[in-house]
Design a protein around this motif. Structure first.
Motif, PDB file in Angstrom:
ATOM      1  N   LYS A 226      -1.888   1.074  -2.545  1.00  0.00           N
ATOM      2  CA  LYS A 226      -1.194   0.313  -3.596  1.00  0.00           C
ATOM      3  C   LYS A 226      -2.178  -0.503  -4.426  1.00  0.00           C
ATOM      4  O   LYS A 226      -2.051  -0.580  -5.668  1.00  0.00           O
ATOM      5  CB  LYS A 226      -0.173  -0.629  -2.935  1.00  0.00           C
ATOM      6  CG  LYS A 226       0.612  -1.513  -3.881  1.00  0.00           C
ATOM      7  CD  LYS A 226       1.671  -0.734  -4.611  1.00  0.00           C
ATOM      8  CE  LYS A 226       2.562  -1.650  -5.433  1.00  0.00           C
ATOM      9  NZ  LYS A 226       3.586  -0.910  -6.188  1.00  0.00           N
ATOM     10  N   MET A 227      -3.170  -1.099  -3.776  1.00  0.00           N
ATOM     11  CA  MET A 227      -4.125  -1.939  -4.493  1.00  0.00           C
ATOM     12  C   MET A 227      -5.265  -1.170  -5.116  1.00  0.00           C
ATOM     13  O   MET A 227      -6.006  -1.704  -5.947  1.00  0.00           O
ATOM     14  CB  MET A 227      -4.687  -3.009  -3.548  1.00  0.00           C
ATOM     15  CG  MET A 227      -3.654  -4.011  -3.054  1.00  0.00           C
ATOM     16  SD  MET A 227      -4.387  -5.273  -1.949  1.00  0.00           S
ATOM     17  CE  MET A 227      -5.455  -6.165  -3.095  1.00  0.00           C
ATOM     18  N   GLY A 228      -5.443   0.085  -4.702  1.00  0.00           N
ATOM     19  CA  GLY A 228      -6.518   0.903  -5.254  1.00  0.00           C
ATOM     20  C   GLY A 228      -7.885   0.552  -4.706  1.00  0.00           C
ATOM     21  O   GLY A 228      -8.897   0.720  -5.397  1.00  0.00           O
ATOM     22  N   ILE A 229      -7.918   0.037  -3.455  1.00  0.00           N
ATOM     23  CA  ILE A 229      -9.190  -0.277  -2.811  1.00  0.00           C
ATOM     24  C   ILE A 229      -9.184   0.364  -1.418  1.00  0.00           C
ATOM     25  O   ILE A 229      -8.187   0.950  -0.991  1.00  0.00           O
ATOM     26  CB  ILE A 229      -9.410  -1.805  -2.702  1.00  0.00           C
ATOM     27  CG1 ILE A 229      -8.276  -2.467  -1.895  1.00  0.00           C
ATOM     28  CG2 ILE A 229      -9.514  -2.427  -4.096  1.00  0.00           C
ATOM     29  CD1 ILE A 229      -8.458  -3.962  -1.707  1.00  0.00           C
ATOM     30  N   SER A 230     -10.301   0.252  -0.707  1.00  0.00           N
ATOM     31  CA  SER A 230     -10.385   0.878   0.620  1.00  0.00           C
ATOM     32  C   SER A 230      -9.603   0.074   1.657  1.00  0.00           C
ATOM     33  O   SER A 230      -9.349  -1.125   1.492  1.00  0.00           O
ATOM     34  CB  SER A 230     -11.851   0.980   1.054  1.00  0.00           C
ATOM     35  OG  SER A 230     -12.390  -0.306   1.280  1.00  0.00           O
ATOM     36  N   LYS A 231      -9.253   0.782   2.737  1.00  0.00           N
ATOM     37  CA  LYS A 231      -8.528   0.123   3.827  1.00  0.00           C
ATOM     38  C   LYS A 231      -9.377  -0.988   4.447  1.00  0.00           C
ATOM     39  O   LYS A 231      -8.865  -2.053   4.801  1.00  0.00           O
ATOM     40  CB  LYS A 231      -8.158   1.170   4.888  1.00  0.00           C
ATOM     41  CG  LYS A 231      -7.398   0.614   6.079  1.00  0.00           C
ATOM     42  CD  LYS A 231      -7.073   1.725   7.065  1.00  0.00           C
ATOM     43  CE  LYS A 231      -6.393   1.178   8.317  1.00  0.00           C
ATOM     44  NZ  LYS A 231      -6.072   2.243   9.293  1.00  0.00           N
ATOM     45  N   SER A 232     -10.679  -0.738   4.576  1.00  0.00           N
ATOM     46  CA  SER A 232     -11.562  -1.754   5.164  1.00  0.00           C
ATOM     47  C   SER A 232     -11.639  -2.999   4.284  1.00  0.00           C
ATOM     48  O   SER A 232     -11.740  -4.125   4.789  1.00  0.00           O
ATOM     49  CB  SER A 232     -12.961  -1.173   5.379  1.00  0.00           C
ATOM     50  OG  SER A 232     -13.543  -0.784   4.134  1.00  0.00           O
ATOM     51  N   ALA A 233     -11.576  -2.815   2.970  1.00  0.00           N
ATOM     52  CA  ALA A 233     -11.607  -3.956   2.057  1.00  0.00           C
ATOM     53  C   ALA A 233     -10.352  -4.811   2.219  1.00  0.00           C
ATOM     54  O   ALA A 233     -10.425  -6.047   2.234  1.00  0.00           O
ATOM     55  CB  ALA A 233     -11.743  -3.478   0.615  1.00  0.00           C
ATOM     56  N   VAL A 234      -9.195  -4.146   2.366  1.00  0.00           N
ATOM     57  CA  VAL A 234      -7.956  -4.880   2.593  1.00  0.00           C
ATOM     58  C   VAL A 234      -8.046  -5.677   3.883  1.00  0.00           C
ATOM     59  O   VAL A 234      -7.685  -6.853   3.953  1.00  0.00           O
ATOM     60  CB  VAL A 234      -6.750  -3.920   2.639  1.00  0.00           C
ATOM     61  CG1 VAL A 234      -5.470  -4.690   3.017  1.00  0.00           C
ATOM     62  CG2 VAL A 234      -6.556  -3.223   1.307  1.00  0.00           C
ATOM     63  N   SER A 235      -8.566  -5.042   4.934  1.00  0.00           N
ATOM     64  CA  SER A 235      -8.694  -5.701   6.237  1.00  0.00           C
ATOM     65  C   SER A 235      -9.613  -6.911   6.143  1.00  0.00           C
ATOM     66  O   SER A 235      -9.330  -7.966   6.728  1.00  0.00           O
ATOM     67  CB  SER A 235      -9.230  -4.705   7.265  1.00  0.00           C
ATOM     68  OG  SER A 235      -9.356  -5.316   8.530  1.00  0.00           O
ATOM     69  N   LYS A 236     -10.711  -6.791   5.392  1.00  0.00           N
ATOM     70  CA  LYS A 236     -11.642  -7.901   5.244  1.00  0.00           C
ATOM     71  C   LYS A 236     -10.980  -9.079   4.515  1.00  0.00           C
ATOM     72  O   LYS A 236     -11.174 -10.243   4.877  1.00  0.00           O
ATOM     73  CB  LYS A 236     -12.885  -7.452   4.474  1.00  0.00           C
ATOM     74  CG  LYS A 236     -13.829  -6.582   5.300  1.00  0.00           C
ATOM     75  CD  LYS A 236     -15.041  -6.173   4.469  1.00  0.00           C
ATOM     76  CE  LYS A 236     -15.977  -5.280   5.285  1.00  0.00           C
ATOM     77  NZ  LYS A 236     -17.137  -4.846   4.486  1.00  0.00           N
TER      78      LYS A 236
END
Length: 301
Positions: A25-35
């Protein structure tokens, strides 16, 4: 990290039910969301999400934080939209309510200039002499003269007009000229038929007292231009705004009936519904009118 981005990442995880869908949804990586979410929890010193291999759900604290965070994000989104809208070229349908006298004599002649300046705007101008409810009746704005009754509306003063009693030289030669307010009882008065209080004039006396005059005349009509024409023809005395009679007075077709009376001055306003910001099409039209009427009024029409 950016606090708003952390907040957005957390809220999107809750909305989407997991990190993978939130990342998409945000157009970024899963790891970036987790961070982002981990940084938010570390900064707040609280666990906001329950993480299992199957699902992600907010903790009790996380749910309370989500409610506030979502409001902040929505407000931020509205703020961005507001700026974009205010910078956008004015466009769309502009619905205007205008009193017939003002619309016919002062607004209609300059509408073409406005539409050429803003070709993406279309105008629906409704001429009537009744009080309209802007929001309920779907109007974007109105032009009103005199005291503003609805204080909830936003308003911008465009100019002023005076209101005077006028008659033709021929009428005064035939019937005499009134010297004081009481003399009006012996004269023919020309009335608006749409007055809420009937054929009653409220006139300011030299003492500052507002006097009421009720006298029959030869003509009652719901149009100011018709009253002016009747006055020019010598049918009686009319009580009109200066934007209607100014040209006729300069030409010597009408004269003031009782020159010694205090002059009543009325404001002319653009009014529009309250809100967080003014629509570009409304703002453009009001600015246009303000420019055109800058050097007009109260008697220089």
């Amino acid at each position: 990290m950016d606090r708003l981005t952390e907040m957005e990442a957390f809220a999107t995880v809750v909305d989407q039910g997991g990190f993978t869908d939130a990342a998409r949804k945000m157009g970024i990586s899963k790891s970036a969301v987790s961070k982002h979410v981990s940084a938010l929890e570390a900064r707040l010193g609280a666990r906001l999400l329950n993480r299992t291999t199957r699902r992600v759900s907010p903790t009790e604290i996380g749910l309370a934080y989500y409610d506030r965070a979502r409001r902040v994000l929505n407000d931020a989104g509205e703020a961005d939209t507001l700026v974009t809208s205010m910078q956008a070229a004015p466009s769309g349908l502009l619905r205007i309510s205008v009193a017939t006298d003002f619309g016919v004599n002062l607004l209609s002649p300059i509408l073409g200039e406005f539409l050429l300046e803003y070709p993406e705007i279309t105008v629906n101008m409704v001429l009537n002499n009744r009080y309209v409810e802007l929001v309920a009746e779907g109007f974007d704005m109105a032009i009103r003269i005199g005291d503003l009754e609805d204080s909830s509306l936003r308003a911008r003063k465009l100019t002023e007009t005076t209101r005077r009693m006028i008659g033709s030289p021929g009428y005064f030669a035939r019937f005499g000229r009134p010297a004081k307010i009481d003399d009006l009882n012996d004269h023919k008065l020309l009335h608006y038929s749409n007055q809420a209080n009937g054929n009653v004039w409220k006139i300011m006396a030299p003492s500052g007292e507002r006097r009421q005059v009720r006298t029959a005349g030869w003509l009652t009509v719901n149009d100011g231009q018709s009253l002016l024409n009747a006055a020019i023809s010598g049918l009686g005395i009319a009580y009109l705004p200066s934007f209607l009679f100014a040209e006729a007075m300069r030409a010597g077709q009408v004269e003031e009936a009782i020159p010694g009376l205090p002059v009543e001055t009325l404001g002319i306003y653009a009014v529009y519904p309250p809100g967080r910001f003014t629509q570009p099409k409304v703002r453009a039209f009001i600015d246009f009118l303000a420019r055109r009427y800058m050097e007009k009024g109260p008697d220089s029409w």
